[in-house]
Design a protein around this motif. Structure first.
Motif, PDB file in Angstrom:
ATOM      1  N   LEU A 112     -25.105  70.251 -19.023  1.00 43.09           N
ATOM      2  CA  LEU A 112     -26.013  69.378 -19.769  1.00 43.09           C
ATOM      3  C   LEU A 112     -25.343  68.595 -20.898  1.00 43.09           C
ATOM      4  N   PRO A 113     -24.500  69.209 -21.720  1.00 43.80           N
ATOM      5  CA  PRO A 113     -23.847  68.398 -22.769  1.00 43.80           C
ATOM      6  C   PRO A 113     -22.958  67.308 -22.179  1.00 43.80           C
ATOM      7  N   HIS A 114     -22.286  67.624 -21.078  1.00 46.31           N
ATOM      8  CA  HIS A 114     -21.437  66.618 -20.441  1.00 46.31           C
ATOM      9  C   HIS A 114     -22.298  65.485 -19.882  1.00 46.31           C
ATOM     10  N   LEU A 115     -23.436  65.828 -19.306  1.00 50.04           N
ATOM     11  CA  LEU A 115     -24.348  64.809 -18.782  1.00 50.04           C
ATOM     12  C   LEU A 115     -24.848  63.914 -19.909  1.00 50.04           C
ATOM     13  N   ARG A 116     -25.244  64.523 -21.022  1.00 52.92           N
ATOM     14  CA  ARG A 116     -25.689  63.721 -22.174  1.00 52.92           C
ATOM     15  C   ARG A 116     -24.569  62.814 -22.673  1.00 52.92           C
ATOM     16  N   GLY A 117     -23.347  63.317 -22.647  1.00 51.51           N
ATOM     17  CA  GLY A 117     -22.199  62.534 -23.108  1.00 51.51           C
ATOM     18  C   GLY A 117     -21.892  61.343 -22.220  1.00 51.51           C
ATOM     19  N   MET A 118     -22.358  61.366 -20.983  1.00 54.53           N
ATOM     20  CA  MET A 118     -22.117  60.262 -20.053  1.00 54.53           C
ATOM     21  C   MET A 118     -23.160  59.152 -20.194  1.00 54.53           C
ATOM     22  N   GLN A 119     -24.185  59.409 -20.982  1.00 51.16           N
ATOM     23  CA  GLN A 119     -25.235  58.402 -21.144  1.00 51.16           C
ATOM     24  C   GLN A 119     -24.686  57.202 -21.911  1.00 51.16           C
ATOM     25  N   ARG A 120     -24.993  56.020 -21.416  1.00 53.97           N
ATOM     26  CA  ARG A 120     -24.553  54.786 -22.075  1.00 53.97           C
ATOM     27  C   ARG A 120     -25.389  54.520 -23.324  1.00 53.97           C
ATOM     28  N   ASP A 142     -27.179  52.032 -23.912  1.00 55.93           N
ATOM     29  CA  ASP A 142     -28.477  51.438 -23.589  1.00 55.93           C
ATOM     30  C   ASP A 142     -29.451  52.467 -23.009  1.00 55.93           C
ATOM     31  N   GLY A 143     -29.020  53.737 -22.912  1.00 55.39           N
ATOM     32  CA  GLY A 143     -29.893  54.809 -22.442  1.00 55.39           C
ATOM     33  C   GLY A 143     -29.738  55.147 -20.977  1.00 55.39           C
ATOM     34  N   GLY A 144     -28.999  54.362 -20.228  1.00 52.16           N
ATOM     35  CA  GLY A 144     -28.830  54.618 -18.800  1.00 52.16           C
ATOM     36  C   GLY A 144     -27.545  55.352 -18.490  1.00 52.16           C
ATOM     37  N   TRP A 145     -27.334  55.600 -17.198  1.00 55.18           N
ATOM     38  CA  TRP A 145     -26.118  56.223 -16.708  1.00 55.18           C
ATOM     39  C   TRP A 145     -25.481  55.294 -15.698  1.00 55.18           C
ATOM     40  N   THR A 146     -24.164  55.305 -15.597  1.00 56.69           N
ATOM     41  CA  THR A 146     -23.424  54.457 -14.679  1.00 56.69           C
ATOM     42  C   THR A 146     -23.210  55.192 -13.363  1.00 56.69           C
ATOM     43  N   SER A 147     -23.609  54.553 -12.270  1.00 57.72           N
ATOM     44  CA  SER A 147     -23.477  55.156 -10.948  1.00 57.72           C
ATOM     45  C   SER A 147     -22.161  54.747 -10.307  1.00 57.72           C
ATOM     46  N   GLU A 148     -21.542  55.691  -9.632  1.00 56.82           N
ATOM     47  CA  GLU A 148     -20.320  55.373  -8.899  1.00 56.82           C
ATOM     48  C   GLU A 148     -20.620  54.498  -7.683  1.00 56.82           C
ATOM     49  N   TYR A 149     -21.908  54.365  -7.336  1.00 54.11           N
ATOM     50  CA  TYR A 149     -22.303  53.590  -6.171  1.00 54.11           C
ATOM     51  C   TYR A 149     -22.745  52.176  -6.509  1.00 54.11           C
ATOM     52  N   GLY A 150     -22.625  51.765  -7.743  1.00 55.51           N
ATOM     53  CA  GLY A 150     -22.924  50.396  -8.127  1.00 55.51           C
ATOM     54  C   GLY A 150     -24.176  50.253  -8.968  1.00 55.51           C
ATOM     55  N   ILE A 151     -24.307  49.084  -9.527  1.00 58.63           N
ATOM     56  CA  ILE A 151     -25.366  48.798 -10.490  1.00 58.63           C
ATOM     57  C   ILE A 151     -26.763  48.923  -9.880  1.00 58.63           C
ATOM     58  N   ASP A 152     -26.890  48.659  -8.591  1.00 56.48           N
ATOM     59  CA  ASP A 152     -28.208  48.744  -7.957  1.00 56.48           C
ATOM     60  C   ASP A 152     -28.728  50.178  -7.854  1.00 56.48           C
ATOM     61  N   ARG A 153     -27.901  51.167  -8.115  1.00 59.80           N
ATOM     62  CA  ARG A 153     -28.319  52.574  -8.071  1.00 59.80           C
ATOM     63  C   ARG A 153     -28.581  53.155  -9.459  1.00 59.80           C
ATOM     64  N   GLU A 154     -28.349  52.374 -10.515  1.00 60.40           N
ATOM     65  CA  GLU A 154     -28.385  52.924 -11.870  1.00 60.40           C
ATOM     66  C   GLU A 154     -29.782  53.277 -12.368  1.00 60.40           C
ATOM     67  N   VAL A 155     -30.798  52.557 -11.958  1.00 56.71           N
ATOM     68  CA  VAL A 155     -32.158  52.910 -12.382  1.00 56.71           C
ATOM     69  C   VAL A 155     -32.539  54.255 -11.771  1.00 56.71           C
ATOM     70  N   ASP A 156     -32.284  54.413 -10.483  1.00 60.50           N
ATOM     71  CA  ASP A 156     -32.562  55.684  -9.818  1.00 60.50           C
ATOM     72  C   ASP A 156     -31.764  56.819 -10.459  1.00 60.50           C
ATOM     73  N   LEU A 157     -30.495  56.576 -10.736  1.00 54.41           N
ATOM     74  CA  LEU A 157     -29.647  57.600 -11.338  1.00 54.41           C
ATOM     75  C   LEU A 157     -30.164  57.989 -12.722  1.00 54.41           C
ATOM     76  N   THR A 158     -30.580  57.014 -13.503  1.00 56.60           N
ATOM     77  CA  THR A 158     -31.107  57.297 -14.838  1.00 56.60           C
ATOM     78  C   THR A 158     -32.383  58.118 -14.754  1.00 56.60           C
ATOM     79  N   LEU A 159     -33.251  57.794 -13.825  1.00 59.98           N
ATOM     80  CA  LEU A 159     -34.474  58.586 -13.654  1.00 59.98           C
ATOM     81  C   LEU A 159     -34.155  60.014 -13.233  1.00 59.98           C
ATOM     82  N   ARG A 160     -33.184  60.168 -12.353  1.00 60.11           N
ATOM     83  CA  ARG A 160     -32.776  61.512 -11.925  1.00 60.11           C
ATOM     84  C   ARG A 160     -32.132  62.278 -13.074  1.00 60.11           C
TER      85      ARG A 160
END
Length: 108
Positions: free
Chosen positions: A67-75, A77-95
């Motif tokens: 969990l701390p590592h996950l929180r540390g990966m948050q950008r 702007d509040g989102g997370w960066t997906s290794e699969y591209g920008i079109d996956r970032e909303v889904d990744l942030t919700l997850r």
């Protein structure tokens, strides 16, 4: 073995036999040896959700490490960066938010 396969197998064993079963315990131990820098946000979120599904709680060592590592990966702007591209970032942030909330944690 790819990390995502290890996560899936470990989570399945933990869900079926419990997180203290020999196979699940060995899988959790192996996953704990993966360097934090090696985890993408996608894989770490998959792991967190799998740990929750397997019945682990916020006080369990793998969750306390993830969990701390996950929180540390948050950008910023509040989102997370997906290794699969920008079109996956909303889904990744919700997850990511779902995983954090499942364990009673909040985002950064």
């Amino acid at each position: 073995m790819p990390v995502q396969v290890s996560v899936a197998v470990t989570a399945a064993c933990a869900a079926i036999d419990g997180p203290t079963s020999p196979v699940a315990a060995a899988g959790l131990q192996a996953l704990s040896r993966v360097q934090a820098e090696s985890w993408s946000a996608d894989r770490l979120i998959d792991l967190s959700i799998a740990l929750y599904g397997a019945g682990l709680g916020a006080g369990d060592a793998p969750v306390r490490a993830a969990l701390p590592h996950l929180r540390g990966m948050q950008r910023d702007d509040g989102g997370w960066t997906s290794e699969y591209g920008i079109d996956r970032e909303v889904d990744l942030t919700l997850r990511a938010l779902s995983a954090l909330l499942a364990f009673g944690a909040t985002s950064g």
